[in-house]
Design a protein around this motif. Structure first.
Motif, PDB file in Angstrom:
ATOM      1  N   MET A 144     -43.744  19.437 -58.597  1.00 54.55           N
ATOM      2  CA  MET A 144     -42.942  20.359 -59.458  1.00 54.55           C
ATOM      3  C   MET A 144     -42.712  21.483 -58.675  1.00 54.55           C
ATOM      4  O   MET A 144     -42.747  22.740 -59.033  1.00 54.55           O
ATOM      5  N   VAL A 145     -42.384  21.302 -57.246  1.00 53.98           N
ATOM      6  CA  VAL A 145     -42.045  22.464 -56.544  1.00 53.98           C
ATOM      7  C   VAL A 145     -43.254  23.576 -56.212  1.00 53.98           C
ATOM      8  O   VAL A 145     -42.999  24.675 -56.077  1.00 53.98           O
ATOM      9  N   GLY A 146     -44.611  23.285 -56.530  1.00 55.77           N
ATOM     10  CA  GLY A 146     -45.682  24.023 -56.433  1.00 55.77           C
ATOM     11  C   GLY A 146     -46.072  24.782 -57.673  1.00 55.77           C
ATOM     12  O   GLY A 146     -47.104  25.534 -57.582  1.00 55.77           O
ATOM     13  N   LYS A 147     -45.033  24.654 -58.793  1.00 57.49           N
ATOM     14  CA  LYS A 147     -45.715  25.401 -60.104  1.00 57.49           C
ATOM     15  C   LYS A 147     -46.774  25.006 -60.627  1.00 57.49           C
ATOM     16  O   LYS A 147     -47.307  23.376 -60.284  1.00 57.49           O
ATOM     17  N   PRO A 148     -47.730  25.619 -61.487  1.00 61.75           N
ATOM     18  CA  PRO A 148     -48.808  25.070 -61.856  1.00 61.75           C
ATOM     19  C   PRO A 148     -48.866  24.303 -62.801  1.00 61.75           C
ATOM     20  O   PRO A 148     -47.863  24.415 -63.674  1.00 61.75           O
ATOM     21  N   LEU A 154     -46.485  18.154 -65.991  1.00 65.42           N
ATOM     22  CA  LEU A 154     -46.228  19.179 -67.152  1.00 65.42           C
ATOM     23  C   LEU A 154     -46.706  20.494 -66.746  1.00 65.42           C
ATOM     24  O   LEU A 154     -47.798  20.877 -66.446  1.00 65.42           O
ATOM     25  N   THR A 155     -45.731  21.513 -66.507  1.00 68.14           N
ATOM     26  CA  THR A 155     -45.952  22.555 -65.983  1.00 68.14           C
ATOM     27  C   THR A 155     -46.884  23.611 -67.072  1.00 68.14           C
ATOM     28  O   THR A 155     -46.541  23.524 -68.326  1.00 68.14           O
ATOM     29  N   VAL A 156     -47.520  24.530 -66.588  1.00 69.00           N
ATOM     30  CA  VAL A 156     -47.859  25.665 -67.448  1.00 69.00           C
ATOM     31  C   VAL A 156     -46.895  26.152 -68.177  1.00 69.00           C
ATOM     32  O   VAL A 156     -46.855  26.535 -69.377  1.00 69.00           O
ATOM     33  N   ALA A 174     -53.450  34.902 -64.494  1.00 67.74           N
ATOM     34  CA  ALA A 174     -52.252  35.429 -63.875  1.00 67.74           C
ATOM     35  C   ALA A 174     -51.698  36.597 -64.063  1.00 67.74           C
ATOM     36  O   ALA A 174     -51.190  37.492 -63.117  1.00 67.74           O
ATOM     37  N   LEU A 175     -51.751  37.159 -65.359  1.00 71.06           N
ATOM     38  CA  LEU A 175     -51.176  38.305 -65.804  1.00 71.06           C
ATOM     39  C   LEU A 175     -52.089  39.545 -65.608  1.00 71.06           C
ATOM     40  O   LEU A 175     -51.723  40.676 -65.716  1.00 71.06           O
TER      41      LEU A 175
END
Length: 82
Positions: free
Chosen positions: A17-21, A28-30, A68-69
């Motif tokens: 997924m192109v390095g997405k978490p 399944l991305t975050v 992350a935020l």
């Protein structure tokens, strides 16, 4: 479950997924999980749709997003008159 154990459920790999978490072992991305929750899906709805997931996977997504935020500085999207 401890925070560190939850965060181990989230992986980043440039080949997935192109390095997405993502949730470990899935594509399944975050981001996708957060969008589902924001659109009104419940944890039960998500678990019913994606049979391999657990409630801890969803909690891991929320914890990852929170972490992350934490160090992020936000600028207003729209200028306000004062």
């Amino acid at each position: 479950m401890q925070d560190d154990a939850l965060l181990e459920r989230i992986t980043l790999d440039p080949r997935v997924m192109v390095g997405k978490p993502v949730i470990r072992g899935t594509r399944l991305t975050v981001e996708y999980m957060l969008k589902l929750l924001a659109s009104g899906a419940t944890i039960a709805d998500i678990l019913d749709e994606y049979h391999g997931l657990t409630p801890d996977d969803i909690r891991a997504c929320l914890l990852f997003a929170t972490r992350a935020l934490e160090a992020t500085t936000f600028m207003p999207l729209v200028a306000t008159e004062g």
